[in-house]
Design a protein around this motif. Structure first.
Motif, PDB file in Angstrom:
ATOM      1  N   MET A  18      16.846  80.554  66.003  1.00  0.00           N
ATOM      2  CA  MET A  18      16.546  79.123  65.924  1.00  0.00           C
ATOM      3  C   MET A  18      15.187  78.858  66.554  1.00  0.00           C
ATOM      4  SD  MET A  18      18.972  77.602  64.371  1.00  0.00           S
ATOM      5  CE  MET A  18      19.001  75.878  64.752  1.00  0.00           C
ATOM      6  N   ARG A  39       5.303  68.536  65.050  1.00  0.00           N
ATOM      7  CA  ARG A  39       4.090  69.238  64.600  1.00  0.00           C
ATOM      8  C   ARG A  39       3.696  68.707  63.236  1.00  0.00           C
ATOM      9  NH1 ARG A  39       4.889  75.368  64.967  1.00  0.00           N
ATOM     10  NH2 ARG A  39       3.415  75.788  63.326  1.00  0.00           N
ATOM     11  N   VAL A  73       6.603  73.152  56.990  1.00  0.00           N
ATOM     12  CA  VAL A  73       7.266  74.428  57.223  1.00  0.00           C
ATOM     13  C   VAL A  73       8.048  74.871  55.985  1.00  0.00           C
ATOM     14  CG1 VAL A  73       8.955  75.615  58.656  1.00  0.00           C
ATOM     15  CG2 VAL A  73       7.388  74.000  59.705  1.00  0.00           C
ATOM     16  N   SER A 118       9.873  87.061  59.864  1.00  0.00           N
ATOM     17  CA  SER A 118       9.949  86.142  60.992  1.00  0.00           C
ATOM     18  C   SER A 118       9.041  84.945  60.751  1.00  0.00           C
ATOM     19  CB  SER A 118       9.510  86.895  62.245  1.00  0.00           C
ATOM     20  OG  SER A 118       9.585  86.047  63.338  1.00  0.00           O
ATOM     21  N   ALA A 125       9.598  82.603  58.638  1.00  0.00           N
ATOM     22  CA  ALA A 125       9.624  82.195  57.234  1.00  0.00           C
ATOM     23  C   ALA A 125      10.229  80.813  57.052  1.00  0.00           C
ATOM     24  CB  ALA A 125      10.412  83.220  56.425  1.00  0.00           C
ATOM     25  N   GLY A 126      11.145  80.452  57.947  1.00  0.00           N
ATOM     26  CA  GLY A 126      11.766  79.133  57.836  1.00  0.00           C
ATOM     27  C   GLY A 126      13.279  79.180  57.706  1.00  0.00           C
ATOM     28  N   THR A 146      14.935  76.992  60.288  1.00  0.00           N
ATOM     29  CA  THR A 146      14.623  75.600  59.980  1.00  0.00           C
ATOM     30  C   THR A 146      15.581  75.086  58.904  1.00  0.00           C
ATOM     31  OG1 THR A 146      12.334  76.077  60.508  1.00  0.00           O
ATOM     32  CG2 THR A 146      12.764  74.053  59.309  1.00  0.00           C
ATOM     33  N   TYR A 159      17.787  67.865  61.854  1.00  0.00           N
ATOM     34  CA  TYR A 159      16.657  67.117  61.303  1.00  0.00           C
ATOM     35  C   TYR A 159      17.005  66.764  59.867  1.00  0.00           C
ATOM     36  CZ  TYR A 159      14.192  69.469  65.124  1.00  0.00           C
ATOM     37  OH  TYR A 159      13.815  69.931  66.334  1.00  0.00           O
ATOM     38  N   HIS A 181      19.333  89.647  59.859  1.00  0.00           N
ATOM     39  CA  HIS A 181      18.146  90.353  60.327  1.00  0.00           C
ATOM     40  C   HIS A 181      18.231  91.816  59.951  1.00  0.00           C
ATOM     41  CE1 HIS A 181      16.926  86.819  62.504  1.00  0.00           C
ATOM     42  NE2 HIS A 181      18.184  86.696  62.877  1.00  0.00           N
TER      43      HIS A 181
HETATM   44  P1  ATP Z   1      12.929  84.121  62.838  1.00  0.00           P
HETATM   45  O1  ATP Z   1      13.503  85.102  61.898  1.00  0.00           O
HETATM   46  O2  ATP Z   1      11.854  84.714  63.656  1.00  0.00           O
HETATM   47  O3  ATP Z   1      13.923  83.371  63.642  1.00  0.00           O
HETATM   48  P2  ATP Z   1      12.707  81.909  60.999  1.00  0.00           P
HETATM   49  O4  ATP Z   1      12.562  82.337  59.600  1.00  0.00           O
HETATM   50  O5  ATP Z   1      14.016  81.456  61.463  1.00  0.00           O
HETATM   51  O6  ATP Z   1      12.137  83.024  61.953  1.00  0.00           O
HETATM   52  P3  ATP Z   1      11.831  79.291  61.789  1.00  0.00           P
HETATM   53  O7  ATP Z   1      12.328  79.350  63.177  1.00  0.00           O
HETATM   54  O8  ATP Z   1      12.580  78.478  60.830  1.00  0.00           O
HETATM   55  O9  ATP Z   1      11.629  80.757  61.210  1.00  0.00           O
HETATM   56  O10 ATP Z   1      10.342  78.794  61.850  1.00  0.00           O
HETATM   57  C1  ATP Z   1       9.583  78.442  60.704  1.00  0.00           C
HETATM   58  C2  ATP Z   1       8.263  77.818  61.149  1.00  0.00           C
HETATM   59  O11 ATP Z   1       8.527  76.585  61.801  1.00  0.00           O
HETATM   60  C3  ATP Z   1       7.508  78.665  62.142  1.00  0.00           C
HETATM   61  O12 ATP Z   1       6.146  78.604  61.775  1.00  0.00           O
HETATM   62  C4  ATP Z   1       7.728  77.972  63.466  1.00  0.00           C
HETATM   63  O13 ATP Z   1       6.573  78.104  64.259  1.00  0.00           O
HETATM   64  C5  ATP Z   1       7.938  76.538  63.065  1.00  0.00           C
HETATM   65  N1  ATP Z   1       8.870  75.871  63.981  1.00  0.00           N
HETATM   66  C6  ATP Z   1      10.117  76.246  64.292  1.00  0.00           C
HETATM   67  N2  ATP Z   1      10.708  75.367  65.125  1.00  0.00           N
HETATM   68  C7  ATP Z   1       9.799  74.386  65.358  1.00  0.00           C
HETATM   69  C8  ATP Z   1       9.795  73.172  66.118  1.00  0.00           C
HETATM   70  N3  ATP Z   1      10.851  72.768  66.820  1.00  0.00           N
HETATM   71  N4  ATP Z   1       8.699  72.420  66.134  1.00  0.00           N
HETATM   72  C9  ATP Z   1       7.615  72.795  65.419  1.00  0.00           C
HETATM   73  N5  ATP Z   1       7.553  73.900  64.675  1.00  0.00           N
HETATM   74  C10 ATP Z   1       8.618  74.705  64.627  1.00  0.00           C
END
Ligand code: ATP
Length: 605
Positions: A1, A376, A381, A401, A403-404, A407, A416, A559
């Motif tokens: 997360m 941000r 994203v 990593s 990728a979103g 999110t 959100y 993962h």
């Molecule tokens: P991982 O496998 O490393 O957990 P992920 O695919 O889950 O990665 P996310 O955590 O969804 O990736 O992040 C996607 C993008 O959103 C990243 O560029 C991150 O920097 C940005 N991001 C994540 N959380 C926030 C937040 N609370 N505020 C602003 N940007 C965020």
């Protein structure tokens, strides 16, 4: 997360407290917390008022004793002296009774209403949307809040009663002096306006500095909290020195601000002492002259001096109370700001009311979903995600990593809402559900399972507050947790968390799975642990997950690709877009595909 670094959150900018009608109205609004206790509160006010009035009789009677004594010296009887002394003792006894009552009542009423206020503030705080927390430093928020509530407590229990008492003494004192000698009263009152003006000016300045000092202190509290939370990191990086320096600098800023305030306060106190005692000397001197000229008696002069000390004391107290009141206004403003924020759900005491939402099938559709984090702006994203999962399907989300993936899950949990596009659940826009009811049918087994301080049984029951011991045990059995729990001497009553035993990563995961089983969600989210476990725990967990996923729509943030071979569909996300989607076999067959590359990388390892 989402993870936060310690520097990416701005501190909270709060408006300055002004003592005007609007801010006073705000303070008074908090007084609605006194409403349930208004009977006792009014009684306490009445007792306080009565005891203040009785205080006013003291100088009067003291004067009478002096006059009676003087008359005795001139040949009168002593009966008057005895009678008045007895009367005074009687009054003191009554006053003591009143004081006991009002001190106790103010404390009782104040603390009770404060408990209500604390509870409401906390309820609001935990109900606020994630955006609120993303924009603030949580440590700062917590320490500010507790400081503010203590300040409000002070207002209710001390400042308010003192205000009433001192006002009574001031007005009553001046009236009684005036009844004795207008001339002397005039002399005494000359100093009053000067004192007031100076008090106001000083008060303003001290308030500003006190506020700044409080902010600086909150900063240092944040440093301590962050450091302790991340103590393993601090040690691993051998950064104790760095943290100490940071703390030391913070303390330095606090000290500068607080000492500036102290200097001002000291000057204030010095001025008040000089002005107050100066006015007493002035009155004493004029009184002595009037006595010489035979315009007043000894007793009247005594009364006069005593009333003057009362009035002067009250004036001094007023200045202090005024600055306290200003502090309280600052504090109430922040608490009220928090109470005014709209929570996304309603946290209430007692058992959660039963949901009116029928069980969901668990159809989930993301339709052209775009998302930008409110904290941000300007960095999108997710760029138009389309994804459909039907009831009972298993969907794995994979991708590099950042990728979103997390999110996307945050949107599903409605931490959100999409900036554009729609999230449909069972064909209905997710926004049209009541949030608590929607989340009530979702469950998440996170990567890092956080157990609360309490027993294992309580931790499992977190999935369904009020669950019976049988239900808990059954869920634990299905989660393959029963065996290891049984092996502890205290079984399900074993304490975990800070003060209890530490469970292994695999054990914590199984507790989390049991929690989710007990909740019986329609939609399940699994954030797979990145660290590998030994093959035996891996098998136990995999088995438990199988049980858990059965008959639910499941989203798995994977993962390790080895675990996603048998899911219904794998969604590959890269750079905020769905780039590939299909089964393991289908995706592996795509030449030059992202999945194929990821798989090749992992299996080589
Ligand atoms: P991982 O496998 O490393 O957990 P992920 O695919 O889950 O990665 P996310 O955590 O969804 O990736 O992040 C996607 C993008 O959103 C990243 O560029 C991150 O920097 C940005 N991001 C994540 N959380 C926030 C937040 N609370 N505020 C602003 N940007 C965020």
């Amino acid at each position: 997360m989402a993870r936060y670094s310690r520097n990416d959150q701005a501190g909270v900018e709060l408006p300055k407290a002004k003592l005007d009608r609007e801010s006073l109205r705000q303070v008074l609004e908090l007084f609605r917390y006194l409403r349930p206790y208004r009977g006792r509160f009014s009684a306490a006010m009445a007792a306080l008022f009565a005891s203040s009035l009785l205080s006013l009789s003291f100088p009067y009677l003291a004067g009478s004793i002096v006059d009676a004594a003087v008359r005795h010296n001139q040949g009168g009887s002593l009966a008057g002296v005895d009678r008045t002394a007895l009367l005074l003792m009687g009054i003191l006894a009554i006053q003591a009774g009143f004081s006991y009552f009002h001190a106790l009542s103010f404390a009782t009423v104040g603390q009770r209403s404060l408990v209500d206020l604390r509870r409401d503030t906390y309820a609001r705080l935990i109900s606020l949307p994630m955006t609120f927390f993303a924009e603030r430093r949580v440590g700062e928020l917590a320490s500010r809040l507790s400081a503010d509530l203590i300040q409000i407590e002070d207002t209710l229990i001390t400042i308010l009663p003192q205000f009433l008492r001192q006002s009574t003494l001031l007005v009553g004192g001046i009236a009684l002096i005036a009844a004795t000698s207008l001339k002397l009263t005039g002399i005494m009152l000359v100093s009053l306006p000067v004192l007031t003006v100076v008090a106001v000016v000083f008060g303003r300045k001290t308030r500003k500095i006190a506020r700044e000092a409080q902010d600086r202190l909150a900063d240092t509290a944040t440093i301590v909290e962050e450091t302790l939370q991340g103590i393993v990191n601090v040690k691993a990086f051998a950064n104790e020195g760095y943290e100490l320096n940071r703390y030391h600098d913070g303390l330095g800023r606090f000290l500068t601000a607080t000492l500036r305030g102290a200097r001002l306060r000291a000057a204030f106190i010095a001025f008040i002492i000089f002005a107050l005692f100066g006015s007493i000397v002035l009155v004493l001197w004029s009184g002595a002259r009037l006595l010489q000229q035979g315009e007043i008696t000894f007793g009247e002069l005594t009364r006069f001096i005593l009333y003057t000390t009362f009035v002067a004391g009250a004036m001094g107290q007023f200045a202090e109370l005024y600055s306290q009141l200003q502090k309280a206004i600052g504090a109430t403003q922040r608490v009220r700001e928090l109470l005014r924020e709209t929570g996304e759900v309603e946290a209430r005491l007692g058992p959660t009311p039963p949901s009116t939402l029928p069980r969901l099938r668990g159809d989930v559709v993301f339709e052209q979903v775009h998302f930008t984090y409110p904290s941000r702006q300007g960095v999108e994203v997710l760029h138009g995600i389309n994804l459909a999962a039907t009831s009972g399907q298993r969907i794995a989300l994979v991708g590099p990593s950042g990728a979103g993936k997390s999110t996307l899950i945050s949107l599903l949990l409605r931490l959100y809402d999409p900036s554009a596009g729609h999230l449909l659940i069972d064909g209905r826009d997710a926004r049209n559900y009541r949030l608590a009811e929607l989340r009530g049918q979702m469950s998440m087994v996170p990567q890092e399972v956080l157990l609360f301080g309490g027993s294992i049984a309580e931790n499992i029951a977190y999935g369904k507050p009020g669950a019976s011991a049988e239900e808990i045990e059954q869920a634990a059995r299905q989660a393959n947790a029963h065996e290891f729990v049984q092996a502890f001497p205290d079984g399900y009553a074993t304490l975990v968390g800070d003060r209890g035993i530490k469970l292994s990563g695999g054990q914590r995961q199984r507790v989390a799975i049991a929690r989710a089983i007990l909740k019986n969600p329609a939609i399940l989210i699994l954030d797979e642990a990145t660290s590998s476990l030994d093959s035996e725990s891996e098998r136990l967990i995999q088995e438990a997950l199988e049980t858990l996923m059965h008959g639910r729509t499941s989203f798995i943030i994977a993962h390790r690709l080895a675990t996603v071979r048998h899911v219904d569909r794998i969604i590959v996300i890269a750079g905020g877009r769905v780039v590939e989607s299909g089964t393991h076999e289908e995706l592996k067959a795509i030449d030059d595909g992202v999945y194929r590359r990821l798989a090749a990388l992992q299996f080589r390892e």
